[in-house]
Design a protein around this motif. Structure first.
Motif, mmCIF file in Angstrom:
data_model
loop_
_atom_site.group_PDB
_atom_site.id
_atom_site.type_symbol
_atom_site.label_atom_id
_atom_site.label_comp_id
_atom_site.label_asym_id
_atom_site.label_seq_id
_atom_site.Cartn_x
_atom_site.Cartn_y
_atom_site.Cartn_z
ATOM 1 N N THR A 1 22.684 -58.474 106.452
ATOM 2 C CA THR A 1 21.659 -57.943 106.804
ATOM 3 C C THR A 1 21.099 -59.612 107.543
ATOM 4 O OG1 THR A 1 21.852 -57.602 104.471
ATOM 5 C CG2 THR A 1 19.658 -58.134 105.558
ATOM 6 N N VAL A 2 21.320 -60.577 107.388
ATOM 7 C CA VAL A 2 21.428 -61.441 108.535
ATOM 8 C C VAL A 2 21.841 -60.999 109.553
ATOM 9 C CG1 VAL A 2 22.240 -63.497 109.676
ATOM 10 C CG2 VAL A 2 22.554 -63.597 106.839
ATOM 11 N N TRP A 3 22.697 -60.386 109.946
ATOM 12 C CA TRP A 3 22.599 -59.625 111.563
ATOM 13 C C TRP A 3 21.982 -58.559 112.164
ATOM 14 C CZ3 TRP A 3 25.865 -54.760 113.272
ATOM 15 C CH2 TRP A 3 25.977 -55.052 114.768
ATOM 16 N N THR A 4 21.374 -58.163 111.048
ATOM 17 C CA THR A 4 20.536 -57.060 111.217
ATOM 18 C C THR A 4 19.222 -57.592 111.086
ATOM 19 O OG1 THR A 4 20.062 -56.650 108.814
ATOM 20 C CG2 THR A 4 21.640 -54.906 110.283
ATOM 21 N N ARG A 5 18.734 -58.722 110.573
ATOM 22 C CA ARG A 5 17.236 -60.058 111.251
ATOM 23 C C ARG A 5 17.681 -60.084 112.561
ATOM 24 N NH1 ARG A 5 17.003 -62.179 105.003
ATOM 25 N NH2 ARG A 5 16.184 -59.918 103.759
ATOM 26 N N PHE A 6 18.504 -60.989 112.738
ATOM 27 C CA PHE A 6 18.394 -61.156 114.238
ATOM 28 C C PHE A 6 18.306 -60.056 115.166
ATOM 29 C CE2 PHE A 6 22.379 -61.941 117.648
ATOM 30 C CZ PHE A 6 21.103 -62.734 118.144
ATOM 31 N N HIS A 7 18.909 -58.834 115.194
ATOM 32 C CA HIS A 7 18.770 -57.890 115.777
ATOM 33 C C HIS A 7 17.190 -57.973 115.597
ATOM 34 C CE1 HIS A 7 18.477 -53.587 116.344
ATOM 35 N NE2 HIS A 7 18.749 -53.830 117.134
ATOM 36 N N ARG A 8 16.630 -57.771 114.815
ATOM 37 C CA ARG A 8 15.188 -57.299 114.657
ATOM 38 C C ARG A 8 14.107 -58.060 115.572
ATOM 39 N NH1 ARG A 8 10.724 -55.095 114.822
ATOM 40 N NH2 ARG A 8 11.508 -54.510 116.563
ATOM 41 N N TRP A 9 14.745 -59.441 115.302
ATOM 42 C CA TRP A 9 14.197 -60.672 115.846
ATOM 43 C C TRP A 9 14.186 -60.348 117.789
ATOM 44 C CZ3 TRP A 9 16.146 -64.715 119.453
ATOM 45 C CH2 TRP A 9 15.928 -65.238 119.813
ATOM 46 N N ALA A 10 15.606 -60.030 117.673
ATOM 47 C CA ALA A 10 15.939 -59.875 119.555
ATOM 48 C C ALA A 10 15.118 -59.060 120.121
ATOM 49 C CB ALA A 10 17.014 -60.004 119.717
ATOM 50 N N THR A 11 15.599 -57.840 119.328
ATOM 51 C CA THR A 11 13.858 -56.778 119.615
ATOM 52 C C THR A 11 13.011 -57.241 120.228
ATOM 53 O OG1 THR A 11 13.738 -56.046 117.153
ATOM 54 C CG2 THR A 11 16.267 -54.704 118.919
ATOM 55 N N ARG A 12 12.303 -57.178 119.323
ATOM 56 C CA ARG A 12 11.288 -57.856 119.275
ATOM 57 C C ARG A 12 10.092 -58.771 119.991
ATOM 58 N NH1 ARG A 12 10.088 -59.305 114.124
ATOM 59 N NH2 ARG A 12 10.237 -61.821 115.081
ATOM 60 N N VAL A 13 11.403 -60.303 119.983
ATOM 61 C CA VAL A 13 11.141 -61.344 121.044
ATOM 62 C C VAL A 13 11.166 -60.750 122.328
ATOM 63 C CG1 VAL A 13 10.949 -63.804 121.583
ATOM 64 C CG2 VAL A 13 11.104 -62.572 119.144
ATOM 65 N N LEU A 14 12.427 -60.494 122.219
ATOM 66 C CA LEU A 14 13.218 -60.025 124.506
ATOM 67 C C LEU A 14 13.014 -58.339 124.565
ATOM 68 C CD1 LEU A 14 16.586 -61.636 122.860
ATOM 69 C CD2 LEU A 14 14.660 -63.058 124.184
ATOM 70 N N LEU A 15 12.681 -58.168 124.027
ATOM 71 C CA LEU A 15 12.189 -56.592 124.547
ATOM 72 C C LEU A 15 10.618 -56.071 123.859
ATOM 73 C CD1 LEU A 15 15.626 -54.654 123.303
ATOM 74 C CD2 LEU A 15 15.022 -55.507 126.022
ATOM 75 N N GLY A 16 10.139 -56.799 123.171
ATOM 76 C CA GLY A 16 8.724 -56.223 122.947
ATOM 77 C C GLY A 16 8.316 -55.015 121.899
ATOM 78 N N ILE A 17 9.771 -55.149 121.527
ATOM 79 C CA ILE A 17 9.999 -53.555 120.260
ATOM 80 C C ILE A 17 9.305 -53.977 118.960
ATOM 81 C CG2 ILE A 17 11.064 -52.377 119.234
ATOM 82 C CD1 ILE A 17 12.688 -52.536 121.820
ATOM 83 N N HIS A 18 8.430 -53.289 118.519
ATOM 84 C CA HIS A 18 7.681 -53.277 117.374
ATOM 85 C C HIS A 18 8.357 -52.133 116.781
ATOM 86 C CE1 HIS A 18 5.892 -57.061 118.319
ATOM 87 N NE2 HIS A 18 5.552 -57.069 120.390
ATOM 88 N N VAL A 19 7.731 -52.500 115.138
ATOM 89 C CA VAL A 19 8.138 -51.396 114.589
ATOM 90 C C VAL A 19 7.104 -51.180 112.946
ATOM 91 C CG1 VAL A 19 9.735 -50.855 112.586
ATOM 92 C CG2 VAL A 19 10.720 -51.950 114.243
ATOM 93 N N ARG A 20 6.912 -49.482 112.732
ATOM 94 C CA ARG A 20 5.542 -48.888 112.300
ATOM 95 C C ARG A 20 6.311 -48.317 111.219
ATOM 96 N NH1 ARG A 20 1.717 -46.710 116.516
ATOM 97 N NH2 ARG A 20 3.229 -45.565 116.145
ATOM 98 N N ILE A 21 6.161 -48.655 110.255
ATOM 99 C CA ILE A 21 6.249 -47.296 108.734
ATOM 100 C C ILE A 21 5.376 -46.836 108.165
ATOM 101 C CG2 ILE A 21 7.318 -48.197 106.654
ATOM 102 C CD1 ILE A 21 9.169 -49.512 108.554
ATOM 103 N N GLU A 22 5.719 -45.508 108.618
ATOM 104 C CA GLU A 22 4.896 -44.227 107.764
ATOM 105 C C GLU A 22 5.636 -44.010 106.342
ATOM 106 O OE1 GLU A 22 4.092 -41.644 110.202
ATOM 107 O OE2 GLU A 22 3.169 -43.392 111.650
ATOM 108 N N GLY A 23 4.723 -43.539 105.459
ATOM 109 C CA GLY A 23 5.648 -43.014 104.057
ATOM 110 C C GLY A 23 6.017 -43.951 102.962
ATOM 111 N N GLU A 24 6.179 -43.826 102.109
ATOM 112 C CA GLU A 24 7.130 -44.722 101.059
ATOM 113 C C GLU A 24 8.216 -44.095 100.801
ATOM 114 O OE1 GLU A 24 3.806 -44.838 97.753
ATOM 115 O OE2 GLU A 24 2.118 -45.938 99.282
#
Length: 230
Positions: free
Chosen positions: A40-63
């Motif tokens: 999970t630490v690794w995937t959080r690092f991935h989320r940070w890198a994709t958001r900050v370095l690539l400008g990719i954001h995530v939208r969640i729909e549904g529950e």
């Protein structure tokens, strides 16, 4: 700009991933929960890198439902394999045999509790995956699989693999289809693009349906976002 962003991401993310992967044996001394936390630490690092370095954001729909479930997701990019690990709190994830054979990395995924999938789909391999999935369920974990069997380009909608219905029947868990449109921004080759990737959690499907119905419902739901966009 996209090429520069992609180059920077590759340098930072993959460079930072090396020590994370190599230190998994330390976490493994403390058991599987520690390995899941390490991942999970690794995937959080991935989320940070994709958001900050690539400008990719995530939208969640549904529950999502409360409690463990069988998640069946569309697979268009590496992005969702890591992002869903984070979003679903460390599910037991289907992983192709070739990845499980990589030195150190493969060992780490097995300690994590990945479900190793043989693409040849031999009966022995299928039974082994079923046993691994049942063990994960007994631990109270969700299961994540990509029922079309492989990563595909936007617009491609291959049929559900035959093993999915057997897994659905065996696990007897609520099933949640997950549509994702990552392939628009994250091609298999070439630079990645900035933008928003959507994860759509579909209506929960109860256990007990026949093969044709469960396959049809899951296939339709995971492909809901798979339409041409500007």
């Amino acid at each position: 700009m996209s090429r520069l962003r992609t180059l920077l991401f590759n340098l930072v993310f993959w460079g930072g991933s090396v020590p994370i992967v190599l230190t998994v044996p330390v976490s493994a001394w403390f058991g599987q929960r520690a390995v899941i936390a390490h991942a999970t630490v690794w995937t959080r690092f991935h989320r940070w890198a994709t958001r900050v370095l690539l400008g990719i954001h995530v939208r969640i729909e549904g529950e999502r439902p409360d409690g463990p479930a069988l998640y069946a997701a569309k697979h268009q990019a590496m992005f969702e394999t890591l992002e869903l690990q984070r979003l679903l709190d460390g599910p037991a994830m289907a992983l192709k045999q070739e990845l499980a054979d990589i030195p150190v990395w493969g060992w780490a995924t097995r300690r994590y509790g990945a479900l190793v999938v043989d693409r040849d789909a031999t009966s022995t391999a299928l039974r082994k995956m079923m046993r691994e999935a049942s063990a994960a369920k007994a631990q109270g974990r969700s299961i994540l699989i990509f029922p079309e069997g492989t990563r595909v380009r936007p617009g491609e909608q291959p049929p559900i693999k035959s093993g999915f219905a057997g897994l659905y029947r065996l696990l007897n868990m609520p099933t949640v289809p997950v549509a994702v449109d990552s392939g628009r921004l994250w091609p298999k080759r070439g630079p990645k693009r900035a933008g928003v990737i959507t994860f759509r959690f579909g209506e929960v499907i109860a256990p007990g349906l026949g093969r044709e119905e469960i396959e049809a419902r899951v296939h339709a739901a995971i492909n809901e976002l798979d339409a041409p966009r500007p």
